[in-house]
Design an enzyme around this catalytic site. Structure first.
Site, mmCIF file in Angstrom:
data_model
loop_
_atom_site.group_PDB
_atom_site.id
_atom_site.type_symbol
_atom_site.label_atom_id
_atom_site.label_comp_id
_atom_site.label_asym_id
_atom_site.label_seq_id
_atom_site.Cartn_x
_atom_site.Cartn_y
_atom_site.Cartn_z
ATOM 1 N N CYS A 343 25.399 -21.267 -14.371
ATOM 2 C CA CYS A 343 26.683 -20.983 -14.014
ATOM 3 C C CYS A 343 26.944 -21.073 -12.788
ATOM 4 C CB CYS A 343 27.246 -19.836 -14.956
ATOM 5 S SG CYS A 343 29.167 -19.753 -14.761
ATOM 6 N N HIS A 435 26.152 -19.752 -20.344
ATOM 7 C CA HIS A 435 25.254 -18.570 -20.445
ATOM 8 C C HIS A 435 25.056 -18.492 -22.003
ATOM 9 C CE1 HIS A 435 26.913 -16.815 -16.745
ATOM 10 N NE2 HIS A 435 27.903 -17.013 -16.833
#
Length: 512
Positions: A343, A435
């Site tokens: 991310c 994630h």
């Protein structure tokens, strides 16, 4: 609001054990066949999870509430955490209401929106109590933060509004637990004290009988029982909500290496670290040592460097450069050893980052290790995607990010069902916005096998039988076991059913 069927778990401090005790009580009740749900009115954390509602809409909640939902046998819902504050700096936080980002606030102007937030909190809790037999609420920080009492939505402000009995948990491992428990009650006004019904002592090591004189005296001083003493458990390390609890530590309790070598992993502990739980999935593998670090020297001899998520990508990238970590990461990559960005960490590996949303610094240079460009969008991406990698290995994850790839790499990290790609790979450097991807067991094993090859760890072998989902389920089962075995559950059930006992004494402490 109803009186019965509710409880608020407060704590003497942050990280006293509120989240895990709430999850344990939820699992204990769920085992009894009780229709129970968790609730945290207001959370401040950058560790969040995606919740998809029955109507298909998505939102984000605190990760602890996702774990508590699992303890209840429920899917995550934005109703379990209606207000989430995600700090982007020491003075400013993004505000998430019922799963959606609605803006940013500073401490000074929080009072301007608290009445609206209070209405949302109370309406959401009332709806949950209509749908479920019992709602176990978790407080935030400590209820004795008297400077914040007037604006409180999550502790005694919630307990008073919803007429909830309160138990206070204290962490004996920090020391001073009896003073903390007594002082927490003593600092509250009489109306708040009337709802504080007892205590739980957490993380005790040794013979609990040694505590008996202190517990008895605490009861004499406060007129309130201690419901039990929870022992320290080495099995509880997954899903830590406060990423600061990780600092400088080796994560997890990995089993011994299956091969002749370990794989050493360094995860950079960014100042605005988000979803550090991604590192836990790597740490669950036997033979994988994962350490969080803020020192460039710690990257010199590790096999794999991971840059995790960040709530403020550009600011944390500047911090990497100030600490010498950026140069250390580039040296690691140029030596042919693996680097992984997740991310915000993926975004830092890009060539250019255009950010007019979080930092508002415009275009800045990334680390240049992946041939992608990133631009931040006002609307946040929230999704539960699926795909494949490593020639057909299935992978699932969740997305929570403003940054978007505007110039993609020729080699994606993950293939999507529609034939497009996600993330990027450039030799030994990989990045993804997903994630939770390493919670997919086959994908995690495939990646670690490749990372070990790139690092020259030919003696490293992945374990074929590690299940991250089973480890998480074991976590909530251990929590339920601790509650059943070490707390007075009959007294706890009476409290949940009947509310705070009448006539609890008020503690008055004054200067002499």
């Amino acid at each position: 609001m109803e009186r019965n069927g509710g409880l608020l778990v407060a704590g003497t401090t942050s990280d006293a054990g509120k989240s895990l005790l709430t999850a344990g009580i939820c699992r204990w009740l769920h085992r009894r066949g009780v229709n129970v749900a968790p609730f945290k009115a207001q959370n401040m954390s950058n560790n969040s999870a995606v919740a998809i509602e029955p109507d298909g809409t998505g939102g984000e909640i605190g990760r602890a509430q996702a774990l508590q939902a699992a303890a209840c046998g429920l899917a995550p819902s934005v109703r379990f955490n209606p207000v989430l504050l995600k700090p982007g700096s020491d003075r400013r936080s993004q505000v998430i209401v019922l799963g959606q980002a609605v803006g940013h606030i500073g401490a000074a102007n929080y009072a301007e929106i608290k009445d609206r937030l209070r209405g949302t909190v109370l309406e959401t809790l009332a709806d949950l109590r209509r749908r479920h037999d019992v709602v176990i609420c978790e407080g935030a920080g400590s209820p004795a933060e008297i400077n914040l009492r007037a604006m409180d939505l999550a502790n005694m402000g919630l307990a008073r509004a919803a007429n909830l009995p309160v138990i206070v948990v204290g962490d004996i491992d920090r020391g001073g637990v009896f003073a903390s428990l007594f002082g927490t009650v003593a600092l509250l006004d009489a109306e708040d004290q009337a709802l504080v019904s007892g205590f739980v002592i957490n993380k005790f090591r040794g013979d609990a009988g040694l505590l008996r004189p202190g517990v008895e005296q605490l009861t004499q001083l406060t007129g309130r029982p201690t419901f039990g003493v929870l022992p320290w458990s080495y099995d509880l390390w997954l899903d830590a909500e406060d990423s600061l609890a990780y600092d400088g530590r080796v994560l997890g309790r990995p089993g011994p290496a299956r091969g002749s070598q370990w794989l050493r992993v360094a995860v950079v502990r960014l100042p605005r670290l988000s979803n550090a739980t991604d590192a836990e999935a790597l740490a669950c593998e036997p033979g994988v040592q994962v350490r969080l670090t803020v020192e460039a020297a710690d990257l010199a001899d590790v096999d794999l460097v991971v840059i995790p998520g960040s709530k403020s990508t550009v600011d944390d990238l500047a911090w990497l450069r100030e600490r010498g970590l950026a140069d250390a990461i580039v040296r690691h990559a140029k030596a042919g050893r693996p680097v992984l960005g997740i991310c915000g960490g993926f975004q830092m590996l890009a060539e250019r980052i255009d950010d007019e949303v979080e930092s508002r610094r415009g275009t800045v240079a990334g680390l240049g290790l992946l041939p992608v460009d990133i631009a931040f969008a006002e609307r946040k991406t929230l999704a539960l995607p699926e795909g494949t990698a490593f020639d057909g290995v299935p992978v699932k994850g969740y997305e929570i990010h403003h940054g978007q790839v505007t110039r993609g790499a020729q080699q994606p990290f993950i293939r999507l069902p529609d034939g497009t790609g996600e993330g990027a790979v450039a030799g030994n450097v990989s990045g993804t916005h997903w994630h939770g991807a390493f919670e997919s067991d086959q994908f995690r094993r495939a990646y670690l096998t490749e990372a070990a090859r790139l690092a020259g760890r030919t003696g490293f072998q992945v374990a074929p039988d590690t299940s991250f989902a089973a480890l998480r389920e074991r976590t909530v089962d251990v929590l339920g076991d601790l509650v059943e075995e070490h707390l007075d559950t009959e007294a706890l059930w009476r409290l949940i059913e009947d509310g705070a006992p009448a006539g609890l004494p008020t503690i008055t402490v004054g200067l002499r």
